[in-house]
Scaffold this motif. Structure first.
Motif, short mmCIF file in Angstrom:
data_model
loop_
_atom_site.label_atom_id
_atom_site.label_comp_id
_atom_site.label_asym_id
_atom_site.label_seq_id
_atom_site.Cartn_x
_atom_site.Cartn_y
_atom_site.Cartn_z
N THR A 159 49.95 40.94 48.46
CA THR A 159 49.50 40.45 46.97
C THR A 159 48.74 40.93 45.90
OG1 THR A 159 48.96 38.32 47.89
CG2 THR A 159 48.90 37.94 45.32
N THR A 160 47.74 41.68 46.59
CA THR A 160 46.72 43.22 45.94
C THR A 160 47.49 44.11 45.07
OG1 THR A 160 44.57 41.62 47.61
CG2 THR A 160 44.54 44.59 46.17
N GLY A 176 47.73 44.43 40.86
CA GLY A 176 46.90 45.82 41.12
C GLY A 176 47.97 46.91 40.51
N ILE A 234 41.49 45.27 41.55
CA ILE A 234 41.50 44.68 43.38
C ILE A 234 40.11 43.42 43.04
CG2 ILE A 234 41.33 44.77 46.00
CD1 ILE A 234 42.94 47.10 45.16
N GLU A 279 40.26 40.38 39.92
CA GLU A 279 41.06 39.16 41.01
C GLU A 279 40.80 38.74 42.06
OE1 GLU A 279 43.79 37.38 43.92
OE2 GLU A 279 43.16 39.72 45.09
N ALA A 280 39.90 38.80 42.72
CA ALA A 280 38.72 38.53 43.69
C ALA A 280 38.30 37.82 43.00
CB ALA A 280 38.81 39.47 44.37
N SER A 307 45.28 36.90 49.06
CA SER A 307 44.96 38.17 48.52
C SER A 307 43.72 39.05 49.10
CB SER A 307 44.89 38.81 47.17
OG SER A 307 43.31 38.38 46.72
N LEU A 308 43.49 40.05 49.31
CA LEU A 308 42.22 40.76 50.24
C LEU A 308 40.98 40.43 49.18
CD1 LEU A 308 43.53 44.20 50.49
CD2 LEU A 308 43.49 42.46 52.07
N GLY A 309 41.41 40.13 48.18
CA GLY A 309 39.99 39.39 47.17
C GLY A 309 39.88 38.16 47.46
N ILE A 315 40.31 47.02 51.36
CA ILE A 315 40.36 47.17 50.22
C ILE A 315 39.65 49.00 49.71
CG2 ILE A 315 38.88 46.79 48.16
CD1 ILE A 315 38.94 43.62 48.01
#
Lengths: 342, 335
Positions: B117-118, B122, B248, B251-252, B267-269, B293
């Motif tokens: 997703t990230t 991005g 990134i 988004e987080a 996602s990573l965020g 990240i």
């Protein structure tokens, strides 16, 4: 005769120009606004880059345009090519008034008039190959379908300009200054223009390669019947390529005459000073020569003095020069100068 | 100038001929010969950091986009009975290599789905915002005058608005989803490209070769895209990488506020933010996605600097010259 060295080896004579006028410049003035003056900013400050300059160039002729830095010589060249809009005056090309030409019409006009740049390093896109550079004019004017389709034409043009046949696939940084200028000339010639403005084409080059480039330009003039406006900042280079020479000082024409007349019997005191600054490659002669070293400053182009522009440095200056500007008069057949005392 | 002149002339001509021969014979050959044999990848091999980054990014991209096939579990597969299992280096088991979180979800699987997703967000945002901003900046800088004033005023107005506030309003209207996150972040992110592009264009359009292109009769579009745009490559690549990193994190933030991705999506965020709740008891839950990240951004940076070199012929020549100095000195010594 005023001794001037043959700094450019004369390989071929100057071609004989026809009587037809290719370029006519009439009353050209170019002023640039540079800001405002006065407490409320009510006066617009204006640089008088070029003031009331008129001349014509015959088909097949080379007109040398000489002047020091800031004299407006480059501005005149750019105005004829319609890169700069004139403030006043008209420019005619092949009898047609092009002063107001713009847009697509101007783009098409580029096929007939081209520019050779002063700086052979900065004027070639470092990311393009020589083939792409020289083929570009052909492609954008629809004379060739693609860069590759133009290759054979480009290669023969490059060879004609004295470049090795394998030059086409290399990038400009692989070449020396002289060779790059040859590439620039090839690009300017790709569309087979009638008229070329050469803006100090050799002043960025080593003395040793200047003569080669000037000779190349002269050969090309013979072959293709080109007409040149050859801009230079000193008189040593232009003599052998120019039929006539125009001397520009602080935006005004000081003298306009046949090349030999300028060298042998200069009329304007500024021309004399310019000639005396060209060194002679003969030490005893050079030592014996009287050098005219000008005193004083170039007038401020933002507020040029009334009267003659050369008054601040002229050895002959009188009161009348401060009151009114000397008109450009025909002092001898074909020899024009702007001075009250000659 | 009669008798001696011819001698001087022929002597001069001799010099000229020799100079011409030398000029034609030597200039540029070694580099050109070499250039035909060196490709992009030999350049990459020479750039150790770039090579490492490329390999790392390849693994990340592969793992991310093949997540449904490779991941041991689903992104939200688990229950409280599997919660807080320690990772392999803290007496965990191979069942959950990176352990599980407080919800009982497998961290490795979530990392893979999250990276997908990230990366997608991005890349999409950088592409959309970048394209829009660069085109507008090009037009503003090249046209100048009134066009420039109006376009840049638009940029100023948009920059003056607080980005997060606009994001809140827009998402309230659009409804939270991945597409609206991409749209909102692009909407807030294009101005920086426009401003930078305009600045570079203003400088580039004064270059003599740009004037030469116009003189030759190129149409404005060709001048902009063929002659001016390549000057932007290195600054654009750098900016895009920085923006990628910023996006990134943005988004987080949106996801943390509940305006970004919705529950089953990850996602990573989202993971890094989720880890904050248990930061003191289970710091790895925030640290692992944070490290991923950082590594992605770092790798993209290194790769970008390699790209910059590859796209700039002069830079490439410099590299070559540095590498060839040792070889050249021996050759010159012989000559």
């Amino acid at each position: 005769m005023t001794a001037v060295p043959e700094s450019t080896a004369l390989r071929v004579g100057r071609p004989v120009p026809s009587e037809e006028l290719l370029v006519e410049v009439d009353g050209l003035s170019i002023h640039f606004p540079v800001g405002r003056a006065g407490f409320w900013g009510q006066r617009v400050k204006v640089v008088h880059a070029v003031d009331d300059v008129s001349f014509a160039i015959r088909r097949g002729e080379t007109l040398g345009l000489v002047g020091e830095s800031g004299s407006g010589k480059t501005t005149v060249g750019r105005a004829i090519l319609r890169r700069i809009d004139p403030t006043a005056g008209t420019i005619r090309f092949q009898g047609e008034d092009i002063t107001a030409t713009k847009g697509e019409e101007l783009r098409l006009l580029r096929q007939h008039m081209q520019l050779v740049f002063q700086d052979p390093y900065a004027s070639l896109n470092p990311r393009m190959t020589v083939l792409q550079l020289v083929a570009e004019p052909l492609v954008v004017h629809g004379r060739a379908k693609s860069v590759e389709a133009a290759k054979s034409d480009v290669v023969s043009l490059l060879e004609r300009c004295g470049l090795p046949a394998d030059a086409a696939d290399r990038h400009p940084h692989a070449f020396s200054g002289g060779q790059r200028q040859r590439i620039g000339i090839a690009r300017a010639l790709a569309l087979r223009p009638h008229f070329i403005v050469a803006d100090e084409p050799v002043s960025a080059l080593d003395v040793s390669v200047r003569a080669q480039v000037v000779n190349l330009m002269q050969d090309l003039q013979h072959e293709l019947g080109l007409t040149y406006l050859f801009i230079a900042h000193d008189l040593s280079v232009v003599r052998h390529i120019s039929h006539r020479i125009a001397i520009l000082y602080a935006g005004k024409l000081a003298e306009l005459a046949d090349s030999d007349a300028v060298y042998e019997s200069p009329l304007h005191p500024y021309t004399e000073a310019l000639l005396s600054s060209v060194p002679i490659p003969d030490p005893p002669l050079q030592r014996a020569r009287r050098r005219i070293v000008l005193q004083g400053e170039i007038p401020n182009p933002i507020e040029p003095p009334t009267g003659c522009r050369f008054q601040t440095r002229c050895p002959l200056v009188q009161d009348v020069c401060r009151r009114q500007a000397p008109p450009l008069e025909e002092k001898a057949p074909g020899h024009w100068a702007a001075c009250f005392f000659r | 100038m009669s008798g001696t002149a011819t001698d001087e002339y022929s002597a001069h001509q001799h010099d000229v001929d020799e100079a011409l021969l030398a000029e034609q014979g030597m200039e540029g050959r070694p580099y050109e010969l070499r250039a035909s044999t060196t490709g992009l990848f030999s350049e990459l091999r020479a750039d150790k950091a770039g090579l490492l980054s490329a390999v790392f990014l390849f693994i990340v991209v592969f793992a991310a986009f093949a997540a449904p096939l490779l991941a041991p579990y689903g992104p939200v597969e688990g229950n409280p009975s599997t919660s807080s299992i320690p990772p392999i280096w803290a007496d965990g088991s191979w069942d959950h290599v990176l352990g599980t979180d407080t919800q009982g979800y497998d961290v490795l699987s979530r990392l893979m789905y999250g990276a997908r997703t990230t990366l997608l967000i991005g890349l999409a945002v950088v592409a959309i915002a970048g394209l829009f901003g660069v085109v507008l900046g090009l037009i503003a800088g090249y046209r100048g005058g009134r066009t420039d004033r109006w376009l840049m005023r638009w940029v100023d107005v948009q920059v003056a608005f607080p980005g997060l506030l606009i994001a809140l309003i827009m998402i309230a209207v659009l409804g939270p989803s991945m597409t609206s996150v991409i749209f909102v972040l692009s909407f807030n992110g294009w101005m920086v490209y426009a401003r930078m592009t305009r600045g570079v264009v203003l400088a580039a359009k004064e270059r003599p070769y740009v004037e030469a292109a116009e003189m030759v009769g190129c149409r404005p579009r060709r001048v902009m895209f063929v002659h001016i745009l390549p000057n932007l490559t290195s600054s654009l690549v750098t900016l895009a990488v920085l923006e990628f990193a910023r996006i990134i994190l943005a988004e987080a933030t949106l996801s943390f506020l509940g305006l970004g991705l919705q529950f089953p999506e990850v996602s990573l965020g989202v993971m890094a933010n989720g880890g904050r709740d248990a930061f003191f008891s289970l710091p790895r839950l925030a640290i692992i996605p944070g490290v991923v990240i950082t590594l992605i951004v770092l790798a993209v940076n290194f790769l970008a600097s390699w790209l910059r070199v590859v796209f700039d012929p002069q830079e490439r020549e410099k590299r070559f010259a540095a590498g060839a100095t040792t070889a050249a000195t021996t050759v010159e010594g012989v000559m």
